[in-house]
Design an enzyme around this catalytic site. Structure first.
Site, PDB file in Angstrom:
ATOM      1  N   GLU A  81     -14.818  16.916   4.644  1.00 17.35           N
ATOM      2  CA  GLU A  81     -14.003  17.538   3.877  1.00 17.35           C
ATOM      3  C   GLU A  81     -15.825  17.500   2.717  1.00 17.35           C
ATOM      4  O   GLU A  81     -14.804  18.308   1.791  1.00 17.35           O
ATOM      5  CB  GLU A  81     -13.022  16.445   4.123  1.00 17.35           C
ATOM      6  CG  GLU A  81     -12.130  16.418   4.550  1.00 17.35           C
ATOM      7  CD  GLU A  81     -10.881  16.182   5.338  1.00 17.35           C
ATOM      8  OE1 GLU A  81     -11.071  14.886   5.054  1.00 17.35           O
ATOM      9  OE2 GLU A  81      -9.641  16.554   5.042  1.00 17.35           O
TER      10      GLU A  81
ATOM     11  N   GLY B  27     -13.740  12.728   7.023  1.00 19.14           N
ATOM     12  CA  GLY B  27     -13.847  13.056   5.577  1.00 19.14           C
ATOM     13  C   GLY B  27     -15.480  13.364   4.945  1.00 19.14           C
ATOM     14  O   GLY B  27     -15.741  14.062   4.042  1.00 19.14           O
TER      15      GLY B  27
ATOM     16  N   GLU C 295      -9.378  13.970  13.584  1.00 19.55           N
ATOM     17  CA  GLU C 295      -8.372  12.661  12.622  1.00 19.55           C
ATOM     18  C   GLU C 295      -7.083  12.437  13.887  1.00 19.55           C
ATOM     19  O   GLU C 295      -6.483  11.111  13.592  1.00 19.55           O
ATOM     20  CB  GLU C 295      -7.211  13.144  11.049  1.00 19.55           C
ATOM     21  CG  GLU C 295      -8.624  12.645  10.150  1.00 19.55           C
ATOM     22  CD  GLU C 295      -9.808  14.250   9.859  1.00 19.55           C
ATOM     23  OE1 GLU C 295      -9.974  15.148  10.750  1.00 19.55           O
ATOM     24  OE2 GLU C 295     -10.477  13.891   8.617  1.00 19.55           O
TER      25      GLU C 295
ATOM     26  N   ALA D 239     -13.825   8.472   6.844  1.00 18.51           N
ATOM     27  CA  ALA D 239     -13.353   7.812   5.734  1.00 18.51           C
ATOM     28  C   ALA D 239     -14.161   6.567   6.166  1.00 18.51           C
ATOM     29  O   ALA D 239     -13.995   6.779   8.424  1.00 18.51           O
ATOM     30  CB  ALA D 239     -11.955   8.459   5.757  1.00 18.51           C
TER      31      ALA D 239
HETATM   32  N1  CO8 Z   1     -15.241   4.167   9.553  1.00 19.20           N
HETATM   33  C1  CO8 Z   1     -15.898   2.970   9.788  1.00 19.20           C
HETATM   34  N2  CO8 Z   1     -17.181   3.134  11.245  1.00 19.20           N
HETATM   35  C2  CO8 Z   1     -17.854   3.567  11.551  1.00 19.20           C
HETATM   36  C3  CO8 Z   1     -16.928   4.869  11.617  1.00 19.20           C
HETATM   37  C4  CO8 Z   1     -16.320   5.354  10.496  1.00 19.20           C
HETATM   38  N3  CO8 Z   1     -15.244   6.472  10.634  1.00 19.20           N
HETATM   39  N4  CO8 Z   1     -18.034   6.290  12.212  1.00 19.20           N
HETATM   40  C5  CO8 Z   1     -18.644   5.334  13.099  1.00 19.20           C
HETATM   41  N5  CO8 Z   1     -18.960   4.289  12.436  1.00 19.20           N
HETATM   42  C6  CO8 Z   1     -19.572   2.685  12.958  1.00 19.20           C
HETATM   43  C7  CO8 Z   1     -18.785   2.471  14.527  1.00 19.20           C
HETATM   44  O1  CO8 Z   1     -17.578   1.686  14.087  1.00 19.20           O
HETATM   45  C8  CO8 Z   1     -20.859   1.672  14.476  1.00 19.20           C
HETATM   46  O2  CO8 Z   1     -20.761   0.073  14.417  1.00 19.20           O
HETATM   47  P1  CO8 Z   1     -20.898  -0.802  14.671  1.00 19.20           P
HETATM   48  O3  CO8 Z   1     -22.192  -0.586  15.562  1.00 19.20           O
HETATM   49  O4  CO8 Z   1     -20.495  -2.266  13.732  1.00 19.20           O
HETATM   50  O5  CO8 Z   1     -19.475  -0.478  15.625  1.00 19.20           O
HETATM   51  C9  CO8 Z   1     -21.387   2.786  14.153  1.00 19.20           C
HETATM   52  O6  CO8 Z   1     -21.234   2.920  12.917  1.00 19.20           O
HETATM   53  C10 CO8 Z   1     -22.184   3.223  14.767  1.00 19.20           C
HETATM   54  O7  CO8 Z   1     -20.846   4.393  15.166  1.00 19.20           O
HETATM   55  P2  CO8 Z   1     -20.940   4.334  16.650  1.00 19.20           P
HETATM   56  O8  CO8 Z   1     -21.543   3.460  18.136  1.00 19.20           O
HETATM   57  O9  CO8 Z   1     -19.859   4.659  17.751  1.00 19.20           O
HETATM   58  O10 CO8 Z   1     -22.464   5.523  17.237  1.00 19.20           O
HETATM   59  P3  CO8 Z   1     -21.928   6.530  18.431  1.00 19.20           P
HETATM   60  O11 CO8 Z   1     -22.783   8.008  18.532  1.00 19.20           O
HETATM   61  O12 CO8 Z   1     -21.161   5.838  19.898  1.00 19.20           O
HETATM   62  O13 CO8 Z   1     -20.728   7.565  18.126  1.00 19.20           O
HETATM   63  C11 CO8 Z   1     -19.384   9.123  16.400  1.00 19.20           C
HETATM   64  C12 CO8 Z   1     -20.837   8.788  17.039  1.00 19.20           C
HETATM   65  C13 CO8 Z   1     -18.815  10.163  17.394  1.00 19.20           C
HETATM   66  C14 CO8 Z   1     -19.391   9.815  15.202  1.00 19.20           C
HETATM   67  C15 CO8 Z   1     -17.972   7.789  16.324  1.00 19.20           C
HETATM   68  O14 CO8 Z   1     -18.670   6.213  15.739  1.00 19.20           O
HETATM   69  C16 CO8 Z   1     -17.242   8.338  16.229  1.00 19.20           C
HETATM   70  O15 CO8 Z   1     -16.042   8.834  16.317  1.00 19.20           O
HETATM   71  N6  CO8 Z   1     -16.672   7.740  14.547  1.00 19.20           N
HETATM   72  C17 CO8 Z   1     -15.405   8.179  14.263  1.00 19.20           C
HETATM   73  C18 CO8 Z   1     -15.507   9.186  13.555  1.00 19.20           C
HETATM   74  C19 CO8 Z   1     -14.194   9.817  13.271  1.00 19.20           C
HETATM   75  O16 CO8 Z   1     -13.122   9.647  13.321  1.00 19.20           O
HETATM   76  N7  CO8 Z   1     -13.837  10.012  11.486  1.00 19.20           N
HETATM   77  C20 CO8 Z   1     -12.981  10.950  11.061  1.00 19.20           C
HETATM   78  C21 CO8 Z   1     -11.760   9.094  10.038  1.00 19.20           C
HETATM   79  S1  CO8 Z   1     -10.576   9.236   9.585  1.00 19.20           S
HETATM   80  C22 CO8 Z   1     -10.699  10.484   7.930  1.00 19.20           C
HETATM   81  O17 CO8 Z   1     -11.862  10.787   7.763  1.00 19.20           O
HETATM   82  C23 CO8 Z   1     -10.013  10.855   6.808  1.00 19.20           C
HETATM   83  C24 CO8 Z   1      -9.931  11.032   5.705  1.00 19.20           C
HETATM   84  C25 CO8 Z   1      -9.162  11.326   4.551  1.00 19.20           C
HETATM   85  C26 CO8 Z   1      -8.290   9.759   4.442  1.00 19.20           C
HETATM   86  C27 CO8 Z   1      -7.001   9.240   3.941  1.00 19.20           C
HETATM   87  C28 CO8 Z   1      -7.351   8.288   3.549  1.00 19.20           C
HETATM   88  C29 CO8 Z   1      -7.123   7.229   2.260  1.00 19.20           C
END
Ligand code: CO8
Length: 255
Positions: free
Chosen positions: A110, A107, A130, A62
């Site tokens: 998922e 997500g 999460e 997400a």
């Molecule tokens: N959402 C928004 N932006 C993201 C996300 C995300 N999930 N993941 C990465 N990005 C963005 C980063 O902010 C970054 O943007 P910017 O260059 O503008 O700063 C760009 O993508 C590249 O990311 P990184 O620089 O972090 O790349 P890395 O190679 O260093 O790291 C990772 C990759 C390990 C995947 C890291 O980006 C990360 O940990 N991302 C988050 C992963 C995460 O926690 N996912 C779970 C999200 S919660 C969820 O999915 C719940 C679903 C149900 C929710 C119900 C809600 C209604």
């Protein structure tokens, strides 16, 4: 467009296309996905393949930037919306294949769990992070994951947020196989292993297996007897049996 949909031969190929945000699922992307799923359901495609644009990610989950400062009802509506979009894949008339080509987190995995099949490239990293955000999965993960890998493994993945690689995902039954080469081509090649069979039998087989974990065994066996009798009544079944006896390839007509 954050989601690309194209038709290649007998398959629909959907690409999550926000590589700068690692293909994260904003609510706009979820809306697009819903529209694309409707288009595919109304098309002549015999399989849907889903993958992510770029070298790094299938989908990083997400869009975290949209999740802050929302009241509880908005949060609940968001989870229900995501669940309903992914549930469209369960009700789909055709099978779906997620090709996990990099990060598949939250997500993102998922979405893949809601598909019929999951393939992974060797660089895939899969996890439910999460818990590190103070959250739990909200788009079906806590329900579909244990059905696939069992309660013990699901609890470990959801409660520790540990990411696993493609090999471990294959070993625990989370992905069907690890593939080499281009993700879309691998998805199309996998689809060829079943799209030549009759759609009624494919749909009935999928329905029978999907019911297995929702009912006690004696009920499941009744469902199987009914559904196998339904398959027996199709023209494709008559053709398949006749083709075997005539020693020729069957010509299924989806009837
Ligand atoms: N959402 C928004 N932006 C993201 C996300 C995300 N999930 N993941 C990465 N990005 C963005 C980063 O902010 C970054 O943007 P910017 O260059 O503008 O700063 C760009 O993508 C590249 O990311 P990184 O620089 O972090 O790349 P890395 O190679 O260093 O790291 C990772 C990759 C390990 C995947 C890291 O980006 C990360 O940990 N991302 C988050 C992963 C995460 O926690 N996912 C779970 C999200 S919660 C969820 O999915 C719940 C679903 C149900 C929710 C119900 C809600 C209604």
């Amino acid at each position: 467009m954050p989601v690309d949909l194209e038709f290649r031969g007998q398959c629909a190929l959907l690409t999550l296309n926000r590589p700068d945000a690692l293909n994260a699922l904003s609510f706009a992307v979820l809306n697009e996905l819903r529209g694309c799923f409707e288009r595919v359901a109304g098309s002549a495609a015999r399989a849907l393949i889903i993958t992510g644009a770029g070298e790094k990610a299938f989908c990083a989950g997400a869009d975290i930037k949209e999740l802050g400062a929302r009241d509880l009802m908005a949060q609940k509506r968001g989870a229900e919306f995501g669940q309903s979009v992914f549930a469209m894949l369960d009700a789909f008339p055709i099978a779906s294949i997620a090709v996990i080509n990099g990060y598949a987190f939250g997500g993102g995995i998922e979405l893949a769990l809601a598909c019929t099949f999951r393939l992974a490239t060797p660089n895939a990293k899969i996890g439910f992070p999460e818990i590190k955000l103070g959250l739990i999965p909200g788009y079906g993960g806590t329900q579909r994951l244990p059905r696939m890998v069992g309660e013990a493994r699901a609890l470990e993945l959801v409660m520790t947020g540990r990411a696993i690689d493609a090999g471990e995902a294959e070993r625990i039954g989370l992905v069907h196989r690890v593939i080499e080469g281009d993700a879309a081509e691998a998805g199309l090649a996998f689809a060829k292993s079943f799209i030549g069979f009759g759609l009624p039998a494919l749909a009935i087989a999928r329905a029978a297996v999907q019911r297995a974990l929702t009912v006690p065994l004696h009920e499941g066996l009744k469902i199987e007897a009914d559904l196998s009798t339904l398959a027996y009544q199709t023209q494709d079944a008559a053709e398949g049996i006749a083709a075997f006896i005539d020693k020729r390839p069957a010509k299924f007509r989806d009837a």
